[in-house]
Design a protein around this motif. Structure first.
Motif, PDB file in Angstrom:
ATOM      1  N   GLY A 294       1.458  21.300   6.250  1.00 17.97           N
ATOM      2  CA  GLY A 294       0.702  21.637   7.443  1.00 17.97           C
ATOM      3  C   GLY A 294      -0.006  20.453   8.070  1.00 17.97           C
ATOM      4  N   THR A 295       0.346  19.229   7.678  1.00 15.33           N
ATOM      5  CA  THR A 295      -0.276  18.015   8.218  1.00 15.33           C
ATOM      6  C   THR A 295       0.617  17.428   9.291  1.00 15.33           C
ATOM      7  N   PRO A 296       0.052  17.049  10.449  1.00 17.89           N
ATOM      8  CA  PRO A 296       0.869  16.382  11.475  1.00 17.89           C
ATOM      9  C   PRO A 296       1.535  15.133  10.917  1.00 17.89           C
ATOM     10  N   PHE A 297       2.724  14.858  11.430  1.00 19.09           N
ATOM     11  CA  PHE A 297       3.527  13.755  10.885  1.00 19.09           C
ATOM     12  C   PHE A 297       2.795  12.415  10.965  1.00 19.09           C
ATOM     13  N   GLU A 298       2.191  12.110  12.116  1.00 21.04           N
ATOM     14  CA  GLU A 298       1.507  10.828  12.276  1.00 21.04           C
ATOM     15  C   GLU A 298       0.309  10.733  11.342  1.00 21.04           C
ATOM     16  N   GLN A 299      -0.447  11.812  11.234  1.00 22.02           N
ATOM     17  CA  GLN A 299      -1.618  11.795  10.367  1.00 22.02           C
ATOM     18  C   GLN A 299      -1.206  11.693   8.893  1.00 22.02           C
ATOM     19  N   PHE A 300      -0.040  12.238   8.562  1.00 28.90           N
ATOM     20  CA  PHE A 300       0.463  12.188   7.192  1.00 28.90           C
ATOM     21  C   PHE A 300       0.599  10.751   6.704  1.00 28.90           C
ATOM     22  N   PHE A 301       0.960   9.845   7.642  1.00 21.35           N
ATOM     23  CA  PHE A 301       1.107   8.439   7.275  1.00 21.35           C
ATOM     24  C   PHE A 301      -0.178   7.655   7.470  1.00 21.35           C
ATOM     25  N   LYS A 302      -0.912   7.955   8.536  1.00 22.38           N
ATOM     26  CA  LYS A 302      -2.156   7.221   8.783  1.00 22.38           C
ATOM     27  C   LYS A 302      -3.164   7.426   7.662  1.00 22.38           C
ATOM     28  N   SER A 303      -3.214   8.620   7.124  1.00 18.71           N
ATOM     29  CA  SER A 303      -4.158   8.916   6.039  1.00 18.71           C
ATOM     30  C   SER A 303      -3.622   8.486   4.672  1.00 18.71           C
ATOM     31  N   GLN A 304      -2.403   7.943   4.665  1.00 17.86           N
ATOM     32  CA  GLN A 304      -1.735   7.513   3.435  1.00 17.86           C
ATOM     33  C   GLN A 304      -1.595   8.649   2.422  1.00 17.86           C
ATOM     34  N   GLU A 305      -1.536   9.847   2.956  1.00 14.98           N
ATOM     35  CA  GLU A 305      -1.343  10.997   2.087  1.00 14.98           C
ATOM     36  C   GLU A 305       0.037  10.990   1.442  1.00 14.98           C
ATOM     37  N   PHE A 306       0.994  10.331   2.097  1.00 16.59           N
ATOM     38  CA  PHE A 306       2.358  10.299   1.563  1.00 16.59           C
ATOM     39  C   PHE A 306       2.423   9.578   0.214  1.00 16.59           C
ATOM     40  N   LEU A 307       1.455   8.660  -0.029  1.00 16.61           N
ATOM     41  CA  LEU A 307       1.450   7.943  -1.297  1.00 16.61           C
ATOM     42  C   LEU A 307       1.064   8.839  -2.468  1.00 16.61           C
ATOM     43  N   LYS A 308       0.380   9.958  -2.171  1.00 16.79           N
ATOM     44  CA  LYS A 308      -0.063  10.875  -3.224  1.00 16.79           C
ATOM     45  C   LYS A 308       0.815  12.118  -3.319  1.00 16.79           C
ATOM     46  N   SER A 309       1.822  12.202  -2.469  1.00 12.59           N
ATOM     47  CA  SER A 309       2.656  13.396  -2.429  1.00 12.59           C
ATOM     48  C   SER A 309       3.726  13.325  -3.519  1.00 12.59           C
ATOM     49  N   ILE A 310       3.591  14.164  -4.544  1.00 13.07           N
ATOM     50  CA  ILE A 310       4.565  14.186  -5.635  1.00 13.07           C
ATOM     51  C   ILE A 310       5.955  14.606  -5.146  1.00 13.07           C
ATOM     52  N   PRO A 311       6.082  15.652  -4.317  1.00 16.72           N
ATOM     53  CA  PRO A 311       7.421  16.023  -3.828  1.00 16.72           C
ATOM     54  C   PRO A 311       8.111  14.892  -3.079  1.00 16.72           C
ATOM     55  N   LEU A 312       7.355  14.152  -2.249  1.00 17.08           N
ATOM     56  CA  LEU A 312       7.960  13.051  -1.497  1.00 17.08           C
ATOM     57  C   LEU A 312       8.403  11.935  -2.436  1.00 17.08           C
ATOM     58  N   LEU A 313       7.585  11.634  -3.457  1.00 13.30           N
ATOM     59  CA  LEU A 313       7.950  10.582  -4.408  1.00 13.30           C
ATOM     60  C   LEU A 313       9.205  10.968  -5.190  1.00 13.30           C
ATOM     61  N   VAL A 314       9.303  12.252  -5.545  1.00 10.53           N
ATOM     62  CA  VAL A 314      10.492  12.718  -6.272  1.00 10.53           C
ATOM     63  C   VAL A 314      11.737  12.612  -5.388  1.00 10.53           C
ATOM     64  N   LEU A 315      11.617  13.069  -4.142  1.00  7.28           N
ATOM     65  CA  LEU A 315      12.751  12.992  -3.222  1.00  7.28           C
ATOM     66  C   LEU A 315      13.146  11.538  -2.951  1.00  7.28           C
ATOM     67  N   ALA A 316      12.132  10.675  -2.784  1.00  3.16           N
ATOM     68  CA  ALA A 316      12.423   9.253  -2.550  1.00  3.16           C
ATOM     69  C   ALA A 316      13.109   8.630  -3.753  1.00  3.16           C
ATOM     70  N   GLY A 317      12.652   8.993  -4.968  1.00  2.43           N
ATOM     71  CA  GLY A 317      13.284   8.460  -6.172  1.00  2.43           C
ATOM     72  C   GLY A 317      14.731   8.897  -6.314  1.00  2.43           C
ATOM     73  N   LEU A 318      14.991  10.182  -6.039  1.00  5.99           N
ATOM     74  CA  LEU A 318      16.370  10.672  -6.110  1.00  5.99           C
ATOM     75  C   LEU A 318      17.255   9.992  -5.073  1.00  5.99           C
ATOM     76  N   GLY A 319      16.719   9.822  -3.869  1.00  3.26           N
ATOM     77  CA  GLY A 319      17.489   9.143  -2.826  1.00  3.26           C
ATOM     78  C   GLY A 319      17.777   7.704  -3.185  1.00  3.26           C
ATOM     79  N   TYR A 320      16.790   7.049  -3.773  1.00  2.00           N
ATOM     80  CA  TYR A 320      16.975   5.653  -4.178  1.00  2.00           C
ATOM     81  C   TYR A 320      18.087   5.540  -5.229  1.00  2.00           C
ATOM     82  N   LEU A 321      18.075   6.438  -6.219  1.00  2.00           N
ATOM     83  CA  LEU A 321      19.107   6.406  -7.247  1.00  2.00           C
ATOM     84  C   LEU A 321      20.490   6.638  -6.651  1.00  2.00           C
ATOM     85  N   MET A 322      20.584   7.559  -5.705  1.00  2.00           N
ATOM     86  CA  MET A 322      21.868   7.830  -5.076  1.00  2.00           C
ATOM     87  C   MET A 322      22.373   6.623  -4.300  1.00  2.00           C
ATOM     88  N   VAL A 323      21.465   5.926  -3.616  1.00  2.00           N
ATOM     89  CA  VAL A 323      21.856   4.729  -2.862  1.00  2.00           C
ATOM     90  C   VAL A 323      22.322   3.637  -3.810  1.00  2.00           C
TER      91      VAL A 323
END
Length: 381
Positions: A294-323
């Motif tokens: 429920g967080t706006p996309f721009e605010q999601f990055f400005k507040s650096q909330e993405f660094l604490k998001s476990i789902p995003l880190l998991v998805l990023a890790g899986l994507g990295y392994l696939m690449v």
């Protein structure tokens, strides 16, 4: 009246030059490495030992000389055991260095140089022993290749030559390669047929001195790097192949300087494309996670909330392994299969009849060298 010519009769003509042919299908190889990448993902990378074995079997079994293909008899289990033994030796070294870093930064800095020397010497030992393992698992016409000599003696020679290369800013590299290859080849055998290497450092230098001059420019102007490196590798392969002898059997190569450059550019292009795909994947995942929270996309990055998001880190890790796995597939197709095909296609075998009456000799070598090579991230042909 009849006339009989004087002198011994002329010897019968020898066999004509035999081109080396590769009969493997590219689609089959792609499916092999694609399936292997998937199994590497499932097994957390441990399937790579069996994948390396399958790749060698594919290349060996489709490489034909005088109508007969080679056979690779190695097994993935051997490589795994060799790797585990090597890790049992290397892990304590890594741990000691880590503890030295915890003790004091000064001690860690002091330990860096001996650690570098240790790994360099061990790396050269691994290169020699890995080649020894691969030769003893290579069979042609029912006769196995094999190798003697000392990995430590080779490592000592490689270390001393490495120091000379550093002092001469790379100018001594051709003579280093020639000296080390002479040591390896005089300890290499096909049955009871001893190998030798006739390539000279001066010949290598004459073919590639201009690449030495271009290397600093290529380092600063990176688009030149694939051209310089590809040409260097082609020169090196042609020089190396043309120097190989097994008794009276000799090889010659007609590989052009430009033959490998396109392969390196294709790998670079694929890596750039996959990096762009990964970047787009991260943006889509970030937008998805932000919308779910429920967080706006721009605010999601400005507040650096993405660094604490476990789902995003998991998805990023899986994507990295696939690449990473996709990049490995690309490199195996272009720099293992396609490069092998071009090198093999440029090679001819002369005086193949000298290998007609060879007796089997030699013993199998263990896979410890391959384990060290894998653990130290070095490679040797």
């Amino acid at each position: 009246m009849s006339w009989t010519p004087s002198g011994p009769p002329a010897p019968p003509p020898g066999p004509p030059p035999m081109p080396v042919a590769f009969a493997g299908d590219r689609a089959d190889f792609f499916r092999l490495v694609q399936r292997g990448a998937g199994l590497e993902f499932v097994t957390l990378g441990f399937y790579r030992f069996w994948l390396a074995t399958d790749i060698r079997r594919h290349r060996w079994s489709h490489t034909e000389i005088d109508g007969d293909a080679a056979e690779y008899t190695g097994r993935g289990k051997e490589l795994l055991i060799g790797f585990l033994i090597a890790m049992a030796i290397l892990v304590p070294v890594y741990l000691a260095y880590f503890l030295a870093g915890l003790e004091a930064e000064r001690v860690k800095a002091f330990a860096s140089f001996p650690l570098f020397v240790f790994f360099y010497v061990f790396g050269q030992f691994a290169i020699y022993r890995a080649r020894r393992y691969r030769l003893t698992r290579t069979v042609w016409r029912g006769v196995r290749f094999w190798m003697s000599g000392s990995g430590w003696a080779y490592a000592a020679r490689a270390t001393l030559w490495g120091l000379l290369v550093m002092v001469t800013l790379g100018l001594a590299l051709p003579w280093r390669e020639a000296a080390l290859e002479r040591y390896k080849m005089r300890h290499s055998f096909y049955g009871d047929l001893q190998g030798s290497f006739e390539g000279r450092g001066w010949e290598f230098f004459k073919r590639g001195w201009w690449l030495w001059l271009l290397a600093p420019i290529a380092y600063l102007v990176w688009p030149m790097a694939p051209f310089v490196y590809g040409a260097f590798r082609a020169v090196e392969w042609r020089w190396w192949l043309s120097g190989i002898r097994f008794g009276g059997v000799r090889l010659e190569s007609t590989l052009r300087k430009s033959a490998l450059i396109g392969l390196y550019w294709k790998v670079i292009g694929w890596i750039a494309f996959l990096a762009a795909v990964f970047a787009a994947y991260l943006v889509i995942c970030s937008a998805l996670v932000a919308s779910m929270s429920g967080t706006p996309f721009e605010q999601f990055f400005k507040s650096q909330e993405f660094l604490k998001s476990i789902p995003l880190l998991v998805l990023a890790g899986l994507g990295y392994l696939m690449v990473v796995l996709a990049i490995n597939v690309v490199m195996r197709v272009y720099l293992m299969r396609d490069l092998w095909v071009r090198i093999v296609g440029s090679t001819i075998v002369l005086d193949i009849g000298a290998a007609a009456n060879v007796s089997a000799r030699g013993e199998l070598a263990n896979a410890l060298g391959e384990g060290f090579a894998d653990g130290l991230d070095v490679a040797g042909f």
